[in-house]
Each structure stands twice: as C-alpha cells, then as structure tokens.
Design a protein around this motif. Structure first.
Motif, PDB file in Angstrom:
ATOM      1  N   LEU A 224      48.566  48.366  48.026  1.00 33.63           N
ATOM      2  CA  LEU A 224      47.163  48.651  47.722  1.00 33.63           C
ATOM      3  C   LEU A 224      46.530  47.496  46.946  1.00 33.63           C
ATOM      4  O   LEU A 224      47.161  46.889  46.082  1.00 33.63           O
ATOM      5  N   ASN A 225      45.254  47.192  47.268  1.00 32.82           N
ATOM      6  CA  ASN A 225      44.468  46.203  46.510  1.00 32.82           C
ATOM      7  C   ASN A 225      45.130  44.827  46.470  1.00 32.82           C
ATOM      8  O   ASN A 225      45.032  44.109  45.479  1.00 32.82           O
ATOM      9  N   HIS A 226      45.809  44.479  47.573  1.00 29.73           N
ATOM     10  CA  HIS A 226      46.553  43.205  47.600  1.00 29.73           C
ATOM     11  C   HIS A 226      45.954  42.233  48.617  1.00 29.73           C
ATOM     12  O   HIS A 226      46.662  41.457  49.253  1.00 29.73           O
ATOM     13  N   ASP A 227      44.633  42.244  48.762  1.00 28.90           N
ATOM     14  CA  ASP A 227      43.966  41.319  49.678  1.00 28.90           C
ATOM     15  C   ASP A 227      43.964  39.913  49.075  1.00 28.90           C
ATOM     16  O   ASP A 227      43.579  39.723  47.909  1.00 28.90           O
ATOM     17  N   PHE A 228      44.340  38.934  49.874  1.00 26.95           N
ATOM     18  CA  PHE A 228      44.397  37.567  49.379  1.00 26.95           C
ATOM     19  C   PHE A 228      43.005  36.929  49.404  1.00 26.95           C
ATOM     20  O   PHE A 228      42.236  37.123  50.350  1.00 26.95           O
ATOM     21  N   PRO A 229      42.673  36.168  48.367  1.00 25.18           N
ATOM     22  CA  PRO A 229      41.350  35.535  48.295  1.00 25.18           C
ATOM     23  C   PRO A 229      41.236  34.349  49.253  1.00 25.18           C
ATOM     24  O   PRO A 229      42.246  33.777  49.674  1.00 25.18           O
ATOM     25  N   ILE A 319      39.438  51.816  43.300  1.00 29.91           N
ATOM     26  CA  ILE A 319      38.393  52.099  44.283  1.00 29.91           C
ATOM     27  C   ILE A 319      37.228  51.138  44.079  1.00 29.91           C
ATOM     28  O   ILE A 319      36.788  50.915  42.946  1.00 29.91           O
ATOM     29  N   GLY A 320      36.708  50.581  45.186  1.00 28.05           N
ATOM     30  CA  GLY A 320      35.537  49.708  45.087  1.00 28.05           C
ATOM     31  C   GLY A 320      35.736  48.387  45.803  1.00 28.05           C
ATOM     32  O   GLY A 320      36.752  48.141  46.457  1.00 28.05           O
ATOM     33  N   SER A 321      34.735  47.517  45.671  1.00 29.39           N
ATOM     34  CA  SER A 321      34.810  46.185  46.265  1.00 29.39           C
ATOM     35  C   SER A 321      35.824  45.333  45.499  1.00 29.39           C
ATOM     36  O   SER A 321      36.281  45.700  44.412  1.00 29.39           O
ATOM     37  N   ARG A 322      36.151  44.179  46.063  1.00 26.63           N
ATOM     38  CA  ARG A 322      37.128  43.301  45.415  1.00 26.63           C
ATOM     39  C   ARG A 322      36.670  42.905  44.016  1.00 26.63           C
ATOM     40  O   ARG A 322      37.455  42.906  43.060  1.00 26.63           O
ATOM     41  N   GLU A 323      35.389  42.583  43.869  1.00 26.89           N
ATOM     42  CA  GLU A 323      34.886  42.184  42.541  1.00 26.89           C
ATOM     43  C   GLU A 323      34.812  43.371  41.589  1.00 26.89           C
ATOM     44  O   GLU A 323      35.065  43.242  40.398  1.00 26.89           O
ATOM     45  N   SER A 324      34.457  44.542  42.121  1.00 25.24           N
ATOM     46  CA  SER A 324      34.431  45.738  41.279  1.00 25.24           C
ATOM     47  C   SER A 324      35.829  46.041  40.753  1.00 25.24           C
ATOM     48  O   SER A 324      36.010  46.370  39.563  1.00 25.24           O
ATOM     49  N   ILE A 325      36.819  45.908  41.611  1.00 32.55           N
ATOM     50  CA  ILE A 325      38.203  46.183  41.210  1.00 32.55           C
ATOM     51  C   ILE A 325      38.682  45.145  40.210  1.00 32.55           C
ATOM     52  O   ILE A 325      39.363  45.483  39.223  1.00 32.55           O
TER      53      ILE A 325
END
Length: 384
Positions: A224-229, A319-325
């Motif tokens: 979870l929440n492990h999207d690479f920039p 929960i939320g966008s990448r910047e929100s998280i």
C-alpha cells in the motif's frame, strides 16, 4: 479490565491512536489488562479523517471521527463528544517549528493549544498527553512554553514535560518532540506519578538506521502507498553525484547541475539518507527537493518508505493523493514512540515499576511563574 476511553484533538492520520491501541499492560498481581480504547477524535482535513477512521475504527466514514476545525467542535457536549478518561492532542506545530517563522502564540496556529485546555477543563480526564515540536521551548523567547504549561497546570494536573529524542527509543528517525504528560492532581496525590521512560537505544551504535527500517523486511512491490516518484533526467543526474548524507550543495555536483539558490547549504534540499544512521526528520510539506531521498537510488522515497520511518506497519493504509498522504505521514506521531509513552502511563496506573530518567528540560512551574511575573512587571514599568 481497566480501560481508559480516549478522546483526541488534531488527531492526524492516527499515529498517536495506533500507539495507544497497541499499548497494553498486564498487572502481574491481579492479571488485569490495562488498555486504551478510542472514543472520539477530530481533525480538519478530510483525507486525514478517512485514514484515521479506516485504520483506527475500521471504517473510513466512522461517525466517531469528527471532520472540521477544532473551533467548531462541540467540546463538552456529551451527546456528541461523550465523557473520556484520557485526552491526546498534538496541537499544530507550524508556529513553533524551528524551520518555520516561529510566530509562537501570535501565529495563526499558536493559540490552538487552548482547545486542548478547554477539553481538559470540561472532561477532567485522568490523564492527558500533549505533543509538539522541540521548538516550542524557545517560541516567543520561551513565553509560549511557560504559558501553555501554566494553563495546563491550572486545570488541576501534575505535569511531566520532556523533550523526547525518538532515535533513542528505537525509532529510525532523528525526531525530537516535546510531550507533556498530565496526571490529575487527586490521582497524583494518591501516588500515581508518571516518570519519563528511559531510552531503549541510548547510544548511537544501538540506533535503528534508515536502511534497516526500509529494507528489513523488504517492502513488497504491491504494498500500500508504495508508488515510486517520477523525476526529470536532470534531477536524477544531479542525485547521482550526491553521496549518502549529502545535499544539493555537495561539491561533487557539476556546476551546470547546481541549484541557483544562495544559502541553505545545511538544509534538507535533495538530501540523501545516510544508510548507517537514523533518518533526518520526516516532514509533511515543502516543494521540490524536500521529499527525502534514498541513500543509493536516484529518487525520493515512496510514501510507504516514509511511513516505515514513522513506524507505521505496512498494513496501515493512507487515504488520499500522493501529496496528501505525504503530508499525513509527516505530521504524524511515530506509532512506536506513542506506544512507548502510553505503555509507561499504563504501568504508572497499574503500579508497575519501569526504568526512567529525569525530564529535560527540568521545569519548576513556580520558578516559571515568578519569571513571568517579573517580566510582566518590567514591561509594565517601561510603559509607565
């Protein structure tokens, strides 16, 4: 089973509450289990409330999590915010942070601590935990810290403020925070006296490093929440010239790749982690170059990697966008740090001894009050 029901203001995504949930103490004499359970919480950010609801309550839209500004929260209304045994509040640090403008009590966020004071007065919980940045001590030349402590004490509590250096407690991050634990006076007079728990990793050779936190165990690709920039080729090339622990002003960087910004050479801009040390402080805001960078790979950290540094388990879903998280993670209290504090409080109530240290700074409120009175008299004399 002694259960303390908790209310929380400025709850963030749930670092404090998760630590409280995980803190459980068994009385060796009676077998009683001392624990803390969530009752209600409040935050002004919608994504943050959904994160808290999902992970603490099991429901993104849980009605016990109240979305909105604390100024409009019906503190004291038993039909909406029922009675509690303990209160937690990490009041906003923007005006006390060393990296901010340090407006202190005069800033937009500075006075928000007063809603914690209001809740304490209304509910008279058995104990409370208030959290803020280390810069709280120096805001307004120390006046803010003194005023906050005096108002909390006047609610009828014995206070133990302490500057916790979380890397000394097994947290893989140099995060320094003031936590104020208050025990209600009638309980303190019966012998319930909170002591600052002793560091569990007191020397640098025992610290948990950023590399250990992120790689042991490895983070799975589908976590979870492990999207690479994504980065431009120029940024990746610049990062390739920065060694571990270095930043955007390292002399290895070719002239054509250097930032055209004066000063800030000791900053965290494009700063890599040092794999042999705890991370520098995880933050929740800032533009390009402030996202915390991998010690080896030419990229910023993923949100899951940041969450590891804040000691959130991998099944904790933001929960939320990448910047929100990113913001949620940076604003949170490290879960394992909160757990350690709450466990010490539960041991205090259970009468279980544990290793402790003297609080720093050592605060004698009588002396602080005397200093404030002298300062007020001096200022008044200057006006006459």
């Amino acid at each position: 089973m002694p259960v303390f029901y908790k209310g929380e203001l400025f709850s963030g995504p749930g670092g404090m509450s998760k630590g409280a949930q995980e803190a459980k103490v068994t009385d060796p004499q009676t077998g009683d289990i001392y624990k803390i359970e969530h009752l209600w919480a409040n935050d002004f950010d919608a994504d943050t409330c959904k994160t808290f609801g999902k992970n603490i309550c099991g429901n993104e839209e849980d009605p016990s999590v109240h979305l909105g500004p604390v100024e409009k929260l019906p503190i004291g209304n038993q039909n909406i915010l029922p009675d509690i045994d303990c209160l937690a509040f990490g009041f906003p640090c923007n005006d006390y942070s060393q990296v901010g403008k340090k407006h202190g009590l005069e800033g937009e966020y500075g006075p928000l601590y007063s809603y914690g004071v209001k809740a304490i007065r209304e509910y008279q919980p058995q104990f409370f935990v208030a959290e803020n940045v280390g810069g709280l001590q120096s805001a307004n030349e120390g006046k803010a810290f003194i005023q906050i402590l005096m108002e909390l004490e006047e609610c009828g509590y014995h206070l133990t403020p302490h500057l916790y250096k979380f890397e000394e407690y097994g947290i893989p991050q140099a995060r320094h925070r003031i936590l104020i634990v208050g025990i209600r006076n009638d309980l303190y007079e019966k012998g319930i006296e909170f002591k600052v728990p002793a560091p569990t990793t007191p020397t640098p050779d025992k610290y948990v490093t950023s590399k250990q936190a992120i790689t042991d165990p490895p983070i799975l690709d589908f976590s979870l929440n492990h999207d690479f920039p994504r980065h431009s080729e120029k940024v990746k090339t610049m990062l390739s010239h920065i060694p571990e622990g270095g930043n955007a002003w390292h002399p290895n960087i070719p002239e054509e790749l250097r930032l055209k910004v004066k000063g800030a050479r000791l900053s965290s801009i494009y700063k890599r982690l040092d794999s042999k040390r705890p991370a520098y402080t995880v933050t929740g805001s800032g533009g390009g170059g402030t996202h915390m960078y991998h010690w080896k790979e030419n990229r910023a950290l993923t949100n899951r990697e940041r969450a590891r540094l804040q000691t959130f388990e991998d099944d904790f879903e933001f929960i939320g966008s990448r910047e929100s998280i990113r913001k949620q993670i940076g604003m949170a209290v490290p879960v394992k740090g909160a757990k350690l504090i709450f466990e010490a409080i539960l041991k205090t109530f259970a009468g279980i001894e544990y290793d402790y240290v003297d609080p720093e700074p050592k605060v004698q409120l009588e002396n602080l009050r005397a200093k404030q009175d002298k300062r007020a008299a001096k200022e008044l004399a200057n006006l006459v």
